[in-house]
Enzyme design. Structure first.
Site, PDB file in Angstrom:
ATOM      1  N   HIS A   1      37.437  43.445  45.831  1.00  0.00           N
ATOM      2  CA  HIS A   1      38.721  44.035  45.470  1.00  0.00           C
ATOM      3  C   HIS A   1      38.573  45.119  44.409  1.00  0.00           C
ATOM      4  O   HIS A   1      39.441  45.986  44.293  1.00  0.00           O
ATOM      5  CB  HIS A   1      39.687  42.947  45.011  1.00  0.00           C
ATOM      6  CG  HIS A   1      40.254  42.152  46.132  1.00  0.00           C
ATOM      7  ND1 HIS A   1      41.531  41.636  46.119  1.00  0.00           N
ATOM      8  CD2 HIS A   1      39.721  41.786  47.328  1.00  0.00           C
ATOM      9  CE1 HIS A   1      41.757  40.983  47.255  1.00  0.00           C
ATOM     10  NE2 HIS A   1      40.666  41.055  47.993  1.00  0.00           N
TER      11      HIS A   1
ATOM     12  N   HIS B   1      34.604  36.826  54.876  1.00  0.00           N
ATOM     13  CA  HIS B   1      35.287  35.574  55.195  1.00  0.00           C
ATOM     14  C   HIS B   1      34.328  34.503  55.706  1.00  0.00           C
ATOM     15  O   HIS B   1      34.764  33.491  56.266  1.00  0.00           O
ATOM     16  CB  HIS B   1      36.398  35.834  56.212  1.00  0.00           C
ATOM     17  CG  HIS B   1      37.502  36.677  55.655  1.00  0.00           C
ATOM     18  ND1 HIS B   1      38.517  37.196  56.431  1.00  0.00           N
ATOM     19  CD2 HIS B   1      37.748  37.106  54.390  1.00  0.00           C
ATOM     20  CE1 HIS B   1      39.335  37.909  55.664  1.00  0.00           C
ATOM     21  NE2 HIS B   1      38.886  37.859  54.420  1.00  0.00           N
TER      22      HIS B   1
END
EC number: 1.11.1.21
Length: 726
Positions: free
Chosen positions: A106, A267
């Site tokens: 992020h 993920h």
């Protein structure tokens, strides 16, 4: 996630009237100028990140400090931290692997290739708005977990580098082999004000992918890093998310394969957190009460942490080994039938309805659950193009590992610029096309060579305007955001830059300089282009009665066409360049705002921008040879005429077109048209801050100062990309 109701307000009816109703006498309080004039020109953007905000001082050398770092010990401490679960924020499965990967992701994921802004390069995740974005919930805890390590190593490692290195160590600790790590990200000490995050006034406002492609924005919703994991506008439809995924990853310069690898790789480890409704979550860090000490999103649900944690509102665990690298993401994606369901917080997600309970609970070893996926994860299965790539990775785990390693390295280093800026023992040897690679130097011109080259350039028949214009065209592509562009490489002579409308001068001047380079064979074309600017400025200064030697640092090299990604370099083509009075489109901001934007990308201060525009106008460097802003009767002379005539009250200015882009300056007495101008010219008389600067150079005693200041600012621009001199 915070809402307007979460904002903490210390005032209440029962408090002391001094604190309740008294006038706020603090500095900066009260109605500001921008409240009255919201379209006021943002000259202040050119004053960001000055030494006044830097506690380390202008003599601090991060590269030198980093060289003192015990890099191996630092990585060892980071590895130990991964499993040192803290009771105030317990680690899932006893490991912070997923949390640190998300923090690094992020931080880097705000980068957008269209303007080069955003990214992890300056540690902006510490500041608003990013520290309080809805998509960054709980990353405040990740940064606090790192604090003891930052405290231990001090200025030998920047926050910006530490964030990314922590993500790398997390991946390595999971058993994954990363592509490498380049340090060199220097911290700043205040938020970036120049980044346009969008016009929306509410978090999570959706943007259509087509609109996103036209704007320098990296996410499909305000406050997200990429896309809404529940699908556009919480659609819950995997296929509907494909366009949004391509748009946002494409704005980072990622292709479909890199996109699939990044989503799946990110993920493969960790989980999302959605134990209960967002109504339990308190204010974000910027709105939290002072006693929270910069931590936000305090939860009132249960313990508020661990099994009770609420972050995104989604409750998803993708793989059977969420702290160890595997290919389970793709295996589960294609093996099971996925049914839409909702998390305990009410967020849309998918569950493998025909799967056994094979996913370990993060805090109770006796519990298992079914695999779960985000809406956008299933896009990788149901979008035809993404599906082809995903199946290839399913059947070839090594190809997936290689693709993710390279894509992760690109994600986390994309805004660092050329490889010359990388430092540390893990910098990969391989040159990558997105790093804008350069060859090794072929020439080492001596001082005598430089003197002879200057004489040859002066005798070439090129005008002052042509020499200065071609040097500016070469150097002014530099972007301070991602450190791309600049004169090194002489890419002005290559596609696509040679064919840009703004670089029309190149067609006339480059053949002359290329012939000179081949004849002398003493310096690179890149050096000769910059040296032409030196010759032009010295001639113009001499014509103004000032003898000055323009500093010149040889050592530039010439890039090859195969080292130049045409698509990515096309993004450097300016919409406007006010220094050359160039404007390609009228539907994007105002001319004067785009001038500020260009100056900010060139890391110029307001005085530097002012002196450069004034000097370039009298040197006749307009891209099309027009007389707009050439407020002088002696073009080619480095004089202060631009400022003196702009501020002369003998002239009255009026627009000559409906768009108010072009203007005539008429003599107030005779009505005769004396000068023509654009908004990029007249702003130095209309804007109060820029007028104050223009007045300095319009004074009778400013001539010598003007020349010296112009030369200093010019040399700064010419050397912006000389990372080989660091």
């Amino acid at each position: 996630m915070s809402t307007t109701d979460d904002t903490h307000n210390t005032l209440s009816a029962g408090k002391c009237p001094f604190h309740q109703g008294g006038h706020d006498r603090s500095a900066g309080a009260g109605t500001a100028s921008r409240d009255w004039w919201p379209n006021q020109l943002r000259v202040d953007l050119l004053n960001q990140h000055s030494n006044r905000s830097n506690p380390l001082g202008e003599d601090f050398d991060y590269r030198k400090e980093f060289s003192k770092l015990d890099y191996s010990a630092l990585k060892g401490d980071l590895k130990a931290l991964l499993t040192d679960s803290q009771p105030w924020w317990p680690a899932d499965w006893g490991s912070y692997v997923g949390l640190f990967i998300r923090m690094a992701w992020h931080g880097a994921g705000t980068y957008r290739s269209i303007d080069g802004r955003g990214g992890a390069g300056r540690g902006q995740q510490r500041f608003a708005p990013l520290n309080s974005w809805p998509d960054n919930v709980s990353l405040d805890k990740a940064r606090r977990l790192l604090w003891p390590i930052k405290q231990k190593y001090g200025q030998k490692i920047s926050w910006a580098d530490l964030f990314i290195l922590a993500g790398n160590v997390a991946l390595e600790n999971s058993g994954f082999r990363t592509f490498g790590f380049g340090a060199g990200r220097e911290d700043v000490w205040e938020p970036d004000l120049d980044v346009n995050w969008g016009d929306e006034k509410a978090w999570l406002t959706h943007r259509h992918p087509e609109a996103l492609a036209k704007a320098p924005l990296g996410a499909t919703e305000m406050g997200l890093i990429y896309v809404n994991p529940e699908g556009p506008d919480h659609s819950g439809e995997p296929l509907s998310a494909a366009a949004a995924i391509r748009a946002t990853f494409g704005n980072m310069g990622m292709n479909d394969e890199e996109t699939v690898a990044l989503i799946a790789g990110g993920h493969t480890l960790g989980k999302t957190h959605g134990a209960a409704a967002a109504s339990h979550v308190g204010a974000d860090p910027e709105a939290a009460p002072i006693e929270a000490q910069g931590l936000g999103w305090a939860s009132s649900y249960g313990s508020g942490v661990g099994a009770d944690a609420i972050t995104s509102g989604l409750e998803v665990v993708w793989t059977q080994t969420p702290t160890q690298w595997s290919n389970y993401f793709f295996e589960n994606l294609f093996k099971y039938e996925w049914v839409q369901t909702r998390s305990p917080a009410g967020a849309i997600q998918f569950e493998a309805v025909d799967a056994p309970d094979i996913i370990p609970d993060p805090f109770d070893p006796s519990k298992k659950r079914k695999p779960t996926m985000l809406v956008t994860d299933l896009t990788l299965r149901f979008d035809p193009e993404f599906e082809k790539i995903s199946r290839r990775f399913l059947n070839d785990p090594q190809a997936f590992n290689e693709a993710f390693a390279r894509a992760w390295f690109k994600l986390t280093h994309r805004d660092m610029g050329p490889k010359a800026r990388y430092i540390g023992p893990e910098v990969p040897k391989e040159d990558l096309i997105w790093q804008d690679p350069l060859p090794q130097p072929l020439y080492q011109p001596t001082q005598e060579d430089i003197i002879n080259l200057k004489a040859a350039i002066a005798a070439s028949g090129l005008s002052v305007s042509e020499m200065v214009s071609v040097a500016w065209a070469s150097a002014s592509t530099f972007r301070g955001g991602d450190k791309r562009g600049g004169a090194n490489g002489a890419r002005l002579a290559l596609a696509p830059q040679r064919d840009w409308d703004v670089n029309a001068v190149a067609a006339r001047v480059l053949p002359v300089l290329e012939a000179l380079q081949k004849t002398t064979n003493k310096a690179s074309l890149a050096d000769i282009i910059v040296l032409a600017g030196v010759v032009g400025i010295e001639q113009a200064a001499a014509a103004a009665g000032v003898s000055i030697s323009v500093p010149f640092a040889p050592g530039r090299v010439d890039a090859r066409q195969d080292q130049t990604d045409i698509e990515m370099f096309s993004l450097l083509e300016p919409i406007a360049d006010g220094f050359r009075n160039y404007r390609a489109r009228l539907d994007v901001s105002t001319t004067e705002s785009l001038l500020i934007d260009k100056a900010q990308q060139l890391t110029l201060t307001a005085p530097e921008m002012t002196v450069l525009v004034g000097g370039m106008r009298v040197l006749g460097t307009n891209f099309d040879g027009s007389q707009n802003g050439v407020f002088t009767d002696r073009p080619g002379v480095l004089s202060t005429d631009f400022f003196a005539n702009l501020l002369d009250m003998r002239y009255e200015w009026k627009p000559t077109d409906d768009a108010n882009e072009l203007f005539e300056g008429r003599d107030r007495l005779t009505g005769e048209v004396k000068y023509t101008a654009t908004r990029a010219d007249l702003v130095f008389g209309s804007n109060s801050v820029l007028r104050a600067l223009a007045e300095v150079y319009a004074c009778s005693d400013a001539h010598e100062k003007f020349v010296k200041d112009f030369v200093a600012a010019w040399v700064k621009v010419m050397n912006l990309d000389r990372f080989d001199l660091l």
